[in-house]
Every structure is written in structure tokens, then in C-alpha cells.
Design a protein around this motif. Sequence first.
Motif, short mmCIF file in Angstrom:
data_model
loop_
_atom_site.label_atom_id
_atom_site.label_comp_id
_atom_site.label_asym_id
_atom_site.label_seq_id
_atom_site.Cartn_x
_atom_site.Cartn_y
_atom_site.Cartn_z
N SER A 139 -20.04 11.28 2.15
CA SER A 139 -21.02 11.89 3.05
C SER A 139 -20.48 13.21 3.52
O SER A 139 -19.74 13.50 4.78
CB SER A 139 -20.86 10.95 4.24
OG SER A 139 -22.06 11.41 5.12
N VAL B 223 -12.47 9.94 8.13
CA VAL B 223 -13.13 11.52 8.30
C VAL B 223 -11.89 12.49 7.95
O VAL B 223 -10.69 12.27 8.19
CB VAL B 223 -13.26 11.58 9.78
CG1 VAL B 223 -13.78 13.00 10.17
CG2 VAL B 223 -14.11 10.74 10.30
N VAL C 210 -16.34 11.02 5.23
CA VAL C 210 -16.94 12.06 5.99
C VAL C 210 -16.31 13.28 5.83
O VAL C 210 -14.98 13.11 6.42
CB VAL C 210 -17.37 11.34 7.41
CG1 VAL C 210 -18.12 12.48 8.05
CG2 VAL C 210 -18.23 10.27 7.21
N ILE D 155 -15.01 4.05 7.69
CA ILE D 155 -15.14 5.40 7.65
C ILE D 155 -13.70 6.03 7.62
O ILE D 155 -13.08 5.84 8.50
CB ILE D 155 -16.08 5.99 8.61
CG1 ILE D 155 -17.58 5.52 8.43
CG2 ILE D 155 -16.08 7.62 8.64
CD1 ILE D 155 -18.38 5.84 9.60
N THR E 99 -16.64 5.13 3.34
CA THR E 99 -17.29 6.29 3.46
C THR E 99 -16.48 7.46 4.00
O THR E 99 -15.81 7.32 5.02
CB THR E 99 -18.45 6.08 4.18
OG1 THR E 99 -19.38 5.15 3.84
CG2 THR E 99 -19.32 7.49 4.18
N VAL F 228 -23.33 11.44 13.05
CA VAL F 228 -22.80 12.73 12.48
C VAL F 228 -24.17 13.89 12.56
O VAL F 228 -25.17 13.01 12.57
CB VAL F 228 -22.41 12.39 11.15
CG1 VAL F 228 -21.15 11.64 11.12
CG2 VAL F 228 -23.55 12.15 10.12
N LYS G 266 -21.23 16.83 6.70
CA LYS G 266 -21.65 16.15 8.20
C LYS G 266 -20.70 16.22 9.07
O LYS G 266 -19.41 16.12 8.64
CB LYS G 266 -21.50 14.65 7.71
CG LYS G 266 -22.73 14.53 6.56
CD LYS G 266 -23.99 14.76 6.76
CE LYS G 266 -25.04 14.12 5.53
NZ LYS G 266 -24.97 12.80 5.13
#
Length: 308
Positions: free
Chosen positions: A196, A148, A171, A146, A169, A216, A199
Motif C-alpha cells: 500500500s 509502516v 504502508v 500493518i 500490509t 491513510v 499512502k
Amino acid sequence: MYKSVIVGTGPAGLTAAIYLARANMRPLVIEGPEPGGQLTTTTEVENFPGFPEGITGTELMENMRKQAERFGAEFYTGWVKSVDLSKRPFKLQVEGKGEIVSETLIISTGASAKYLGIPNEKENIGRGISTCATCDGFFFRDKEIIVVGGGDSALEEANFLTRFASKVTLVHRRKELRASKIMQDRARSNEKIRWSLDKTPVEVVIDESGVTGLKVLNNSTGKVEVIQANGIFVAVGHHPNTSFLIGQINTDDNGYILTKPGTTETNIPGVFACGDVQDSRYRQAITAAGSGSMAAIDSEKFMESLEQ
């Protein structure tokens, strides 16, 4: 006694060192435990003029350092524990070197990565949490990751991490990304990147082995979801490294050093600031280097004014 001391490296500090060394001011450059600054955590630098095929951040910083050393700049690695800017010459207490005295001071300490401030984050740095894709990406080969963040740095890290991860992913707490169009287009064309958006991260999920995912909040539905991942890379911005200067120099509410418009001059005569430590807007290698040359010239002119 030095004519000029530069605190911090990176494009700003090293450019200042090159200019001052060529002016025969023999500057001392004090670098922290991460010589070269944030740029050394970047892979390919494609927008620094003069490198049509790109160059790695580490190589660019190494070249700048060698150039400064060639003209006589001196380097020392250690923490600046405290400074006294109440009068000239300025005094710096440096770990392992004691007191250093200088007629002028250039601050180019840059900015450090921010964290999310959520449960299980800080204590799992190195156990699945990272802010440096180039440092730690290799350890997540064929795993799910992930990233962010929603700016250029986040998308750059996501793209880089697809070299190792099976899936990345991204976020972001908003529906829209802050990244430039070219970076968004590049990321969206990467089949390994999933999205995503909207979130908000609320907690890092862990077990005995380390990170297993990210909890999340879906801002649209109000429901809490868990995104499975073996690693989380945080790319949500930076804060200026000015804590050792608090109370001695003018800063904005976020801690960035304030300089007089069109110059690198601070509110203290003889103290100059350049690079990301005073730039919360552009934060580019080329603008940092440009401000480094400005700081060197401002410092040199200041010394000349004292001799008149």
C-alpha cells in the motif's frame, strides 16, 4: 574514579569495552533498560562477518558482553540522569549508583525508534501498536498486520511478521521504497505481504479491544481510506539518544553527536562518541562495532597523552 566510562551498549559500546578491558583500563559500562540496544530487536543478523549461517541479534550481543567481562569490564544497569562535561574528570549522576567520576567518557547510547505522531498511536502502544516485531509478533498469530515504513528495517520486520500473521500490509508514504534491492526482492517474493504505497498514515483506528486498522490518505487521489488490521508495527527510523547531553556537546540539527572526521573525538577533549549516536548514515552493526574500537583506541591514546 574510573579511567573510562562507556555509556550505552550495543555493538559500539561493547566493542569499546572489549578493547579497553584488554588494555587493562577496566572500563565501567553503563547500560540502560534495554541492554544490547536496537540489535536485540533484530532476528537473524546475516551480514556480520564471521557468522556464515547468521546469528540472532540477542546472541551476538550476549557474546560481546561475555567477551568484555572476560577481560575485566564492569557493567551497571541504570539511567544516566545527568552529566557534567565542563571539566575533567567528568561527573555522571547515575540512577541507583550516585555520582561516578571518570577521566574519559565514551558515548554509545544509540538511537531509539520514531513514531508517526498521529492520533491514537502513543496511547495504544502495547494494545496493537509496536516498534519491535521480534518482541510482539507472537501475539498476532493468524491476524492481519500493518508495517509502516519503506526502508530495510520495515521490510525485514514485514518478512519476519509473516511467520505469525495471516497477512502483512506494508504502508509507505512514497511510491518508491528506500530499502535495498535484496530486501525488496525478498519482500516481493513473500506471498503474505501486500503493498500500500503512496499512502500517508493519518490516524490509528481503534475500538474497545484496541487497534482495528489504520486510516491513510491516498496521496494520488486525495481520498482517505481505512486498512483493516489487528496490529501496526512502526518502522520509520530512529532518533539519537542524546537528550541528557543537550547544551554540553556539539550535535547536528537532528541531535546526532558531531565527531572530528576520521576519529571519534567530540568537541570536548576526553569525550568520544561511537555507533548510531553519531552515525545517521550507515547505522549498521559492523560499522558501529568498528567505531567502538576507534573510540577505545582514541580514549587510550588520550590517557597516554596525559601521562607524557
